[in-house]
Design a protein around this motif. Sequence first.
Motif, PDB file in Angstrom:
ATOM      1  N   THR A  21       0.831  -1.222   0.000  1.00 48.86           N
ATOM      2  CA  THR A  21       0.000   0.000   0.000  1.00 48.86           C
ATOM      3  C   THR A  21       0.860   1.265   0.000  1.00 48.86           C
ATOM      4  O   THR A  21       0.481   2.259  -0.596  1.00 48.86           O
ATOM      5  N   CYS A  22       2.039   1.207   0.637  1.00 52.13           N
ATOM      6  CA  CYS A  22       2.891   2.408   0.641  1.00 52.13           C
ATOM      7  C   CYS A  22       3.420   2.693  -0.764  1.00 52.13           C
ATOM      8  O   CYS A  22       3.630   3.850  -1.147  1.00 52.13           O
ATOM      9  N   GLY A  31       2.015 -11.276  -7.623  1.00 54.83           N
ATOM     10  CA  GLY A  31       1.180 -11.081  -6.444  1.00 54.83           C
ATOM     11  C   GLY A  31       1.503 -11.986  -5.265  1.00 54.83           C
ATOM     12  O   GLY A  31       0.883 -11.879  -4.219  1.00 54.83           O
ATOM     13  N   ALA A  32       2.492 -12.883  -5.416  1.00 54.43           N
ATOM     14  CA  ALA A  32       2.856 -13.768  -4.298  1.00 54.43           C
ATOM     15  C   ALA A  32       3.881 -13.027  -3.442  1.00 54.43           C
ATOM     16  O   ALA A  32       5.029 -12.833  -3.860  1.00 54.43           O
ATOM     17  N   ASP A  53       6.261  -4.368   5.598  1.00 57.13           N
ATOM     18  CA  ASP A  53       6.721  -5.215   6.708  1.00 57.13           C
ATOM     19  C   ASP A  53       6.140  -6.632   6.656  1.00 57.13           C
ATOM     20  O   ASP A  53       6.867  -7.622   6.824  1.00 57.13           O
ATOM     21  N   SER A  85       5.100  -8.411   4.090  1.00 51.46           N
ATOM     22  CA  SER A  85       5.711  -9.157   2.986  1.00 51.46           C
ATOM     23  C   SER A  85       7.168  -9.487   3.291  1.00 51.46           C
ATOM     24  O   SER A  85       7.668 -10.548   2.897  1.00 51.46           O
ATOM     25  N   TYR A 129       8.128 -12.855   4.996  1.00 52.26           N
ATOM     26  CA  TYR A 129       8.085 -14.138   4.275  1.00 52.26           C
ATOM     27  C   TYR A 129       9.469 -14.635   3.903  1.00 52.26           C
ATOM     28  O   TYR A 129       9.715 -15.838   3.861  1.00 52.26           O
ATOM     29  N   SER A 143       0.764  -3.797  10.001  1.00 53.01           N
ATOM     30  CA  SER A 143      -0.559  -4.217   9.530  1.00 53.01           C
ATOM     31  C   SER A 143      -0.441  -4.905   8.181  1.00 53.01           C
ATOM     32  O   SER A 143       0.483  -4.639   7.410  1.00 53.01           O
ATOM     33  N   ALA A 147      -2.165  -4.024   5.716  1.00 50.83           N
ATOM     34  CA  ALA A 147      -3.076  -2.906   5.425  1.00 50.83           C
ATOM     35  C   ALA A 147      -3.971  -3.198   4.230  1.00 50.83           C
ATOM     36  O   ALA A 147      -5.173  -2.918   4.260  1.00 50.83           O
ATOM     37  N   ILE A 148      -3.398  -3.776   3.183  1.00 48.02           N
ATOM     38  CA  ILE A 148      -4.193  -4.013   1.971  1.00 48.02           C
ATOM     39  C   ILE A 148      -5.367  -4.941   2.278  1.00 48.02           C
ATOM     40  O   ILE A 148      -6.468  -4.772   1.728  1.00 48.02           O
ATOM     41  N   LEU A 149      -5.146  -5.890   3.179  1.00 47.89           N
ATOM     42  CA  LEU A 149      -6.228  -6.828   3.475  1.00 47.89           C
ATOM     43  C   LEU A 149      -7.330  -6.164   4.302  1.00 47.89           C
ATOM     44  O   LEU A 149      -8.496  -6.559   4.216  1.00 47.89           O
ATOM     45  N   LEU A 197      -0.400  -6.735  12.646  1.00 48.56           N
ATOM     46  CA  LEU A 197       0.948  -7.270  12.930  1.00 48.56           C
ATOM     47  C   LEU A 197       1.514  -6.781  14.264  1.00 48.56           C
ATOM     48  O   LEU A 197       2.721  -6.771  14.445  1.00 48.56           O
TER      49      LEU A 197
HETATM   50  C1  LIG Z   1       2.335 -15.863  -0.893  1.00 47.77           C
HETATM   51  C2  LIG Z   1       1.196 -15.006  -0.479  1.00 47.77           C
HETATM   52  N1  LIG Z   1       0.579 -15.225   0.704  1.00 47.77           N
HETATM   53  C3  LIG Z   1      -0.428 -14.433   1.091  1.00 47.77           C
HETATM   54  C4  LIG Z   1      -0.865 -13.409   0.288  1.00 47.77           C
HETATM   55  C5  LIG Z   1      -2.052 -12.578   0.696  1.00 47.77           C
HETATM   56  N2  LIG Z   1      -1.650 -11.213   1.025  1.00 47.77           N
HETATM   57  C6  LIG Z   1      -1.715 -10.244   0.125  1.00 47.77           C
HETATM   58  S1  LIG Z   1      -1.216  -8.801   0.695  1.00 47.77           S
HETATM   59  C7  LIG Z   1      -0.900  -9.458   2.228  1.00 47.77           C
HETATM   60  C8  LIG Z   1      -0.409  -8.606   3.354  1.00 47.77           C
HETATM   61  C9  LIG Z   1       0.485  -7.489   2.914  1.00 47.77           C
HETATM   62  O1  LIG Z   1       0.897  -6.794   4.038  1.00 47.77           O
HETATM   63  P1  LIG Z   1       2.186  -5.895   3.994  1.00 47.77           P
HETATM   64  O2  LIG Z   1       3.230  -6.566   3.217  1.00 47.77           O
HETATM   65  O3  LIG Z   1       2.532  -5.498   5.381  1.00 47.77           O
HETATM   66  O4  LIG Z   1       1.737  -4.643   3.144  1.00 47.77           O
HETATM   67  P2  LIG Z   1       0.588  -3.558   3.474  1.00 47.77           P
HETATM   68  O5  LIG Z   1      -0.679  -4.160   2.947  1.00 47.77           O
HETATM   69  O6  LIG Z   1       0.551  -3.356   4.947  1.00 47.77           O
HETATM   70  O7  LIG Z   1       0.969  -2.338   2.736  1.00 47.77           O
HETATM   71  C10 LIG Z   1      -1.180 -10.809   2.249  1.00 47.77           C
HETATM   72  C11 LIG Z   1      -0.992 -11.682   3.430  1.00 47.77           C
HETATM   73  C12 LIG Z   1      -0.196 -13.215  -0.945  1.00 47.77           C
HETATM   74  N3  LIG Z   1      -0.532 -12.259  -1.797  1.00 47.77           N
HETATM   75  N4  LIG Z   1       0.832 -14.001  -1.288  1.00 47.77           N
END
Ligand SMILES: Cc1ncc(C[n+]2csc(CCOP(=O)(O)OP(=O)(O)O)c2C)c(N)n1
Length: 520
Positions: free
Chosen positions: A362-363, A385-386, A412, A414, A417, A441, A443-445, A467
């Motif tokens: 989201t940032c 998107g993974a 954070d 992502s 992983y 967070s 956040a996108i979810l 988070l």
């Molecule tokens: C391998 C995988 N697992 C789960 C997801 C589902 N998913 C998409 S975005 C996300 C969270 C992203 O959070 P963050 O990286 O902190 O970014 P923010 O949304 O806070 O900006 C998840 C779990 C995905 N896209 N790919």
Amino acid sequence: MNGAEKLLETLVASGVDVCFSNPGTSEMQLVSAIGNNEGMRAILCLFEGVVSGAADGYARMSDKPALTLLHVGSGFSNSMANLHNAKRAHTPVVNIVGDHATYHLQYDAPLTSDVPAHATICSDWMKVSTSADDLAALGAQAVQASMEGAGKIATLIAPANHAWEEATQMVGALPVPVPASVPELNITDVVEALSSGKASALLLGGRALREDSLATAGCIAKASGARLLSETFAARMQRGAGRCPVERLQYFSEQVTEQLAGLEQIILVGAQAPVSFFAYPGKESWLVPDGCEVHELSNVDQDIDAALETLAARLGADIAANTTPPAPPFPPPGGLLTPIAIGQSLTLLMPHDSIVSDEAATCGLGIFPATENAPPHDWLMLTGGAIGQGLPLSLGAAVACPDRKVIALQADGSAMYTVQALWSMARENTDVTVVIMNNRSYAILNIELARVGAGQPTPKTLSMLDLSRPDIDWVAIAEGMGIPATRATNAEEFHRQFANAMEGQGPCLIEAMVVQQMPG
Ligand SMILES: Cc1ncc(C[n+]2csc(CCOP(=O)(O)OP(=O)(O)O)c2C)c(N)n1
């Protein structure tokens, strides 16, 4: 020589000279062969998702494959999410996956698995060697297969006995495939379409987003009045001051619908027609406006550069395209540490020819437009998107381009992983500046939860998207893996720390305590 040594000799002769590896017992001959071959650099990664993501980043920047070394079906499956991203990026990758000795498989030892089945899921080319000599021969074929079209995932499965048995045949490199020309019919069709006076856009992806092709596309746009759009998540976009600007397709489907409204025809150039990232109840999946025609100049695997040149010549498009001006002088950002403030610091401080790995989630939506007028740079995005791509991708990019500054804009959630990438960055002393967007967070979810109409969230629902409890200490994590780190709580602190990072050399991490205004 044994099969492993012969394979290594063949791979190096085929131009593959970096191996991101995470081996096991069945790959010990291969490890030994790499250890004894001066032409192959070995980079240990502490999780297979780092191996595959680094190989992707390396190839996006060097236009040739890196080798991955993976352990049986389990190791391969750990690498799959980032192989999926690499496949979506059309990146060349050569995976060598070890397996049990052929005669051992019948005993069903604990690590026995159907390795070909694992590999088939995300490989464009997959073969299992039948002998020590075959192993080396398939190595040359794997490199060639990985270079088909824009780039493919080639996976060679190496039973342990083929690695240790003697190999006798000489195996040389195979020719690098050249991309297929675009059919003449595509060119005449698009010439006619762009001469019709209809409201048009060229939708660019793949190599069309490299500087030279973009400039040609810019000439075509200028001559025909077409808009220039890019796919939302490009493998590699060359942008910034002096380059031809292109309008990136937005992420949320309703924004894309608005962006494309009024278009009567879309010309695909190395890109797919626009679709929504996800389905939402009551919303469109196919985002091409009603009645809008879709023409294809070139698919991603064809010779996009030549197709654009031919099209420009046929249209008489010889007036140079507009280019992005450099940012006018502006003061360093102050106050709240917003994504836009981070983008402003990047614009002011990032060196010419930097490489940005954007998994800022989201940032990133705020940082990307705020860096439009930055010095020329390469922007690498999350193609499939993974999540968990960004840190490994920046590691690989830095290995491919040791003289260029790499900036990993990293959300954070992502980052967690494939956080092990930090350790490999430290060990290899790669020049990567990691900026963690700490919003504690997913956040996108939180946004998507509302968009899919999943009902009123309970505290338990929200706990799956949050988070905190405990808060993650990114400075401690980085330092624990050998990376110097600082924390920035406002725009001034961030600017100062980022300036130090840009002046220095080697890996470092800035934990940015971001303040976001949520889109959507
Ligand atoms: C391998 C995988 N697992 C789960 C997801 C589902 N998913 C998409 S975005 C996300 C969270 C992203 O959070 P963050 O990286 O902190 O970014 P923010 O949304 O806070 O900006 C998840 C779990 C995905 N896209 N790919």
